[in-house]
Design a protein around this motif. Structure first.
Motif, PDB file in Angstrom:
ATOM      1  N   ASN A  67       0.827  -1.218   0.000  1.00 50.95           N
ATOM      2  CA  ASN A  67       0.000   0.000   0.000  1.00 50.95           C
ATOM      3  C   ASN A  67       0.857   1.262   0.000  1.00 50.95           C
ATOM      4  O   ASN A  67       0.380   2.334   0.383  1.00 50.95           O
ATOM      5  CB  ASN A  67      -0.916   0.020   1.221  1.00 50.95           C
ATOM      6  CG  ASN A  67      -1.672  -1.279   1.424  1.00 50.95           C
ATOM      7  OD1 ASN A  67      -1.330  -2.066   2.313  1.00 50.95           O
ATOM      8  ND2 ASN A  67      -2.668  -1.531   0.588  1.00 50.95           N
ATOM      9  N   GLY A  68       2.130   1.121  -0.432  1.00 51.56           N
ATOM     10  CA  GLY A  68       3.003   2.277  -0.574  1.00 51.56           C
ATOM     11  C   GLY A  68       3.929   2.552   0.583  1.00 51.56           C
ATOM     12  O   GLY A  68       4.780   3.448   0.496  1.00 51.56           O
ATOM     13  N   LEU A  69       3.793   1.834   1.705  1.00 50.27           N
ATOM     14  CA  LEU A  69       4.684   2.042   2.846  1.00 50.27           C
ATOM     15  C   LEU A  69       6.121   1.755   2.420  1.00 50.27           C
ATOM     16  O   LEU A  69       6.381   0.808   1.668  1.00 50.27           O
ATOM     17  CB  LEU A  69       4.270   1.120   3.994  1.00 50.27           C
ATOM     18  CG  LEU A  69       4.767   1.463   5.394  1.00 50.27           C
ATOM     19  CD1 LEU A  69       4.183   2.780   5.871  1.00 50.27           C
ATOM     20  CD2 LEU A  69       4.420   0.347   6.380  1.00 50.27           C
ATOM     21  N   THR A  70       7.067   2.545   2.887  1.00 52.12           N
ATOM     22  CA  THR A  70       8.444   2.425   2.405  1.00 52.12           C
ATOM     23  C   THR A  70       9.217   1.271   3.052  1.00 52.12           C
ATOM     24  O   THR A  70      10.297   0.925   2.604  1.00 52.12           O
ATOM     25  CB  THR A  70       9.200   3.749   2.648  1.00 52.12           C
ATOM     26  OG1 THR A  70       8.965   4.201   3.989  1.00 52.12           O
ATOM     27  CG2 THR A  70       8.703   4.822   1.685  1.00 52.12           C
ATOM     28  N   ASP A  71       8.692   0.702   4.117  1.00 56.25           N
ATOM     29  CA  ASP A  71       9.260  -0.492   4.752  1.00 56.25           C
ATOM     30  C   ASP A  71       8.181  -1.009   5.702  1.00 56.25           C
ATOM     31  O   ASP A  71       7.427  -0.222   6.262  1.00 56.25           O
ATOM     32  CB  ASP A  71      10.535  -0.138   5.532  1.00 56.25           C
ATOM     33  CG  ASP A  71      11.320  -1.375   5.979  1.00 56.25           C
ATOM     34  OD1 ASP A  71      10.791  -2.131   6.824  1.00 56.25           O
ATOM     35  OD2 ASP A  71      12.439  -1.570   5.498  1.00 56.25           O
ATOM     36  N   ASN A  72       8.105  -2.306   5.886  1.00 50.55           N
ATOM     37  CA  ASN A  72       7.055  -2.842   6.750  1.00 50.55           C
ATOM     38  C   ASN A  72       7.327  -2.632   8.234  1.00 50.55           C
ATOM     39  O   ASN A  72       6.425  -2.812   9.058  1.00 50.55           O
ATOM     40  CB  ASN A  72       6.835  -4.331   6.466  1.00 50.55           C
ATOM     41  CG  ASN A  72       6.025  -4.551   5.194  1.00 50.55           C
ATOM     42  OD1 ASN A  72       5.248  -3.691   4.781  1.00 50.55           O
ATOM     43  ND2 ASN A  72       6.209  -5.696   4.559  1.00 50.55           N
ATOM     44  N   THR A  73       8.557  -2.259   8.594  1.00 50.44           N
ATOM     45  CA  THR A  73       8.855  -1.899   9.977  1.00 50.44           C
ATOM     46  C   THR A  73       8.841  -0.383  10.087  1.00 50.44           C
ATOM     47  O   THR A  73       9.625   0.304   9.432  1.00 50.44           O
ATOM     48  CB  THR A  73      10.212  -2.456  10.423  1.00 50.44           C
ATOM     49  OG1 THR A  73      10.176  -3.893  10.374  1.00 50.44           O
ATOM     50  CG2 THR A  73      10.525  -2.030  11.851  1.00 50.44           C
ATOM     51  N   ALA A  74       7.938   0.119  10.918  1.00 49.51           N
ATOM     52  CA  ALA A  74       7.780   1.561  11.078  1.00 49.51           C
ATOM     53  C   ALA A  74       7.985   1.939  12.537  1.00 49.51           C
ATOM     54  O   ALA A  74       7.585   1.202  13.441  1.00 49.51           O
ATOM     55  CB  ALA A  74       6.389   1.990  10.611  1.00 49.51           C
ATOM     56  N   PHE A  75       8.607   3.097  12.767  1.00 48.32           N
ATOM     57  CA  PHE A  75       8.901   3.529  14.126  1.00 48.32           C
ATOM     58  C   PHE A  75       8.191   4.830  14.521  1.00 48.32           C
ATOM     59  O   PHE A  75       7.660   4.939  15.619  1.00 48.32           O
ATOM     60  CB  PHE A  75      10.410   3.728  14.310  1.00 48.32           C
ATOM     61  CG  PHE A  75      11.196   2.459  14.227  1.00 48.32           C
ATOM     62  CD1 PHE A  75      10.979   1.433  15.115  1.00 48.32           C
ATOM     63  CD2 PHE A  75      12.160   2.291  13.238  1.00 48.32           C
ATOM     64  CE1 PHE A  75      11.709   0.259  15.051  1.00 48.32           C
ATOM     65  CE2 PHE A  75      12.897   1.120  13.165  1.00 48.32           C
ATOM     66  CZ  PHE A  75      12.671   0.101  14.076  1.00 48.32           C
ATOM     67  N   HIS A  76       8.223   5.834  13.664  1.00 46.08           N
ATOM     68  CA  HIS A  76       7.770   7.173  14.033  1.00 46.08           C
ATOM     69  C   HIS A  76       6.556   7.585  13.216  1.00 46.08           C
ATOM     70  O   HIS A  76       6.535   7.421  11.995  1.00 46.08           O
ATOM     71  CB  HIS A  76       8.889   8.191  13.826  1.00 46.08           C
ATOM     72  CG  HIS A  76      10.180   7.804  14.475  1.00 46.08           C
ATOM     73  ND1 HIS A  76      10.296   7.625  15.829  1.00 46.08           N
ATOM     74  CD2 HIS A  76      11.406   7.554  13.948  1.00 46.08           C
ATOM     75  CE1 HIS A  76      11.542   7.279  16.119  1.00 46.08           C
ATOM     76  NE2 HIS A  76      12.229   7.229  15.000  1.00 46.08           N
ATOM     77  N   ILE A  77       5.541   8.148  13.884  1.00 48.37           N
ATOM     78  CA  ILE A  77       4.319   8.620  13.233  1.00 48.37           C
ATOM     79  C   ILE A  77       4.043  10.049  13.682  1.00 48.37           C
ATOM     80  O   ILE A  77       4.153  10.373  14.863  1.00 48.37           O
ATOM     81  CB  ILE A  77       3.109   7.735  13.594  1.00 48.37           C
ATOM     82  CG1 ILE A  77       3.350   6.278  13.181  1.00 48.37           C
ATOM     83  CG2 ILE A  77       1.836   8.253  12.925  1.00 48.37           C
ATOM     84  CD1 ILE A  77       2.231   5.342  13.606  1.00 48.37           C
ATOM     85  N   THR A  78       3.676  10.925  12.733  1.00 46.91           N
ATOM     86  CA  THR A  78       3.262  12.280  13.081  1.00 46.91           C
ATOM     87  C   THR A  78       2.260  12.763  12.044  1.00 46.91           C
ATOM     88  O   THR A  78       1.985  12.075  11.054  1.00 46.91           O
ATOM     89  CB  THR A  78       4.479  13.227  13.177  1.00 46.91           C
ATOM     90  OG1 THR A  78       4.076  14.444  13.787  1.00 46.91           O
ATOM     91  CG2 THR A  78       5.088  13.498  11.802  1.00 46.91           C
TER      92      THR A  78
END
Length: 318
Positions: A67-78
């Motif tokens: 769905n366009g996410l740049t990597d399946n492991t994500a850390f920071h959201i804003t």
């Protein structure tokens, strides 16, 4: 606005203290949840090692690289001024959510190269009031600004707010002045430093390992800066005075809720709540034994606790 209060999950179960535990069987993509964040529409966003998850009060939807996410492991959201959700992923790339999918920025190839020389978890970013992205991190050699006027295509080097120190976390004050926390590594010790409101405060560690993963920073609504190294929390007051507070386990997260309560999140030690941010009082422990990565109080006054390895907990009131 989406209402998240009193959610119902078939697989969730009651934990002492009135907590409900939410697991993969309830719709989570993984039991590794690094951050919980509520946006202005009321959606709860979760950063995990198996994609970014959105909860609408009824069910979870997971977004991955499909769905366009740049990597399946994500850390920071804003969130930016337009209501777009921004995510920084494990490889250092940044993407934003719009029209029900994630979109990578044009500067990602450059970002990945910048972050490829060091630990990929050791970086930070935020989106300022003009929707510019500012990034920094260990081994980066400064900070970079990425402007929407150039379609987020170019990294512009900017000076680090900390002299000769690699920025670990970045923030701005009410005047939009850039400040930072960070560290520098030596053969037998490392140094962490805060630059905030004109005050530089440094702390030396005798560990040869950098502050790195275990360093967390929080700018409070009362203009205090809190930063941690292993089990010690340092509090820098607006006048530059510093106090130290020791915990039994490693600090892996720091949060402030809308009531001004401070939450100190520990590795395998639960989370400690300090009403009104009073660190001199005895903290109230919740979820002892769990590794709490973040605490988020939503608009319905429900508390959400993300964990490393144990899914998600919620509590309908304190």
């Amino acid at each position: 606005m989406i209402a998240l209060a009193c959610p119902s999950f078939g697989g969730s179960h009651l934990i002492p203290g009135g907590f409900r535990k939410i697991v993969v069987a309830d719709g989570l993509p993984s039991s590794e949840v690094y951050e919980a964040y509520q946006d202005r529409m009321g959606y709860l966003w979760l950063a995990t090692d198996a994609g970014v998850c959105r909860y609408n009060g009824l069910s979870f939807t997971t977004f991955t690289t499909l769905n366009g996410l740049t990597d399946n492991t994500a850390f920071h959201i804003t969130e930016d001024s337009k209501g777009r959700i921004w995510v920084q992923t494990f490889n250092g790339a940044i993407c934003y959510f719009e029209n029900n999918r994630f979109w990578p920025i044009a500067a990602n190839d450059s970002l990945i190269k910048v972050f490829s020389s060091g630990q990929k978890t050791q970086y930070t970013f935020f989106v300022d009031k003009n929707d510019c992205i500012v990034v920094g991190g260990l081994y980066v050699g400064g900070c970079y600004r990425i402007s929407p006027s150039e379609n987020y295509s170019t990294l512009h080097p900017i000076g680090s707010p900390i002299h000769q120190i690699c920025a670990r976390q970045l923030w701005t004050d009410s005047l939009h002045q850039l400040y930072a926390s960070g560290e520098s590594m030596y053969n037998d010790h490392s140094i962490a430093m805060i630059n905030h409101s004109g005050h530089e405060v440094s702390v030396r560690s005798d560990y040869s390992v950098a502050f790195g993963v275990n360093m967390r920073t929080l700018l409070t609504t009362t203009n205090r800066v809190m930063f941690s190294h292993k089990e010690v929390l340092y509090v820098v007051e607006p006048d530059g005075n510093v106090s130290e507070h020791k915990f039994k386990e490693t600090i892996i997260g720091l949060d402030e809720d809308p009531s001004g309560d401070i939450w100190v999140n520990l590795l395998m030690g639960g989370t400690f709540r300090f009403p009104a941010g009073n660190l001199n009082a005895t903290g109230i422990c919740y979820l002892p034994g769990y590794s709490i990565s973040s605490v988020c109080q939503d608009s319905e006054k429900v508390y959400w606790f993300s964990t490393v390895g144990s899914g998600l907990f919620y509590l309908a009131g304190l």
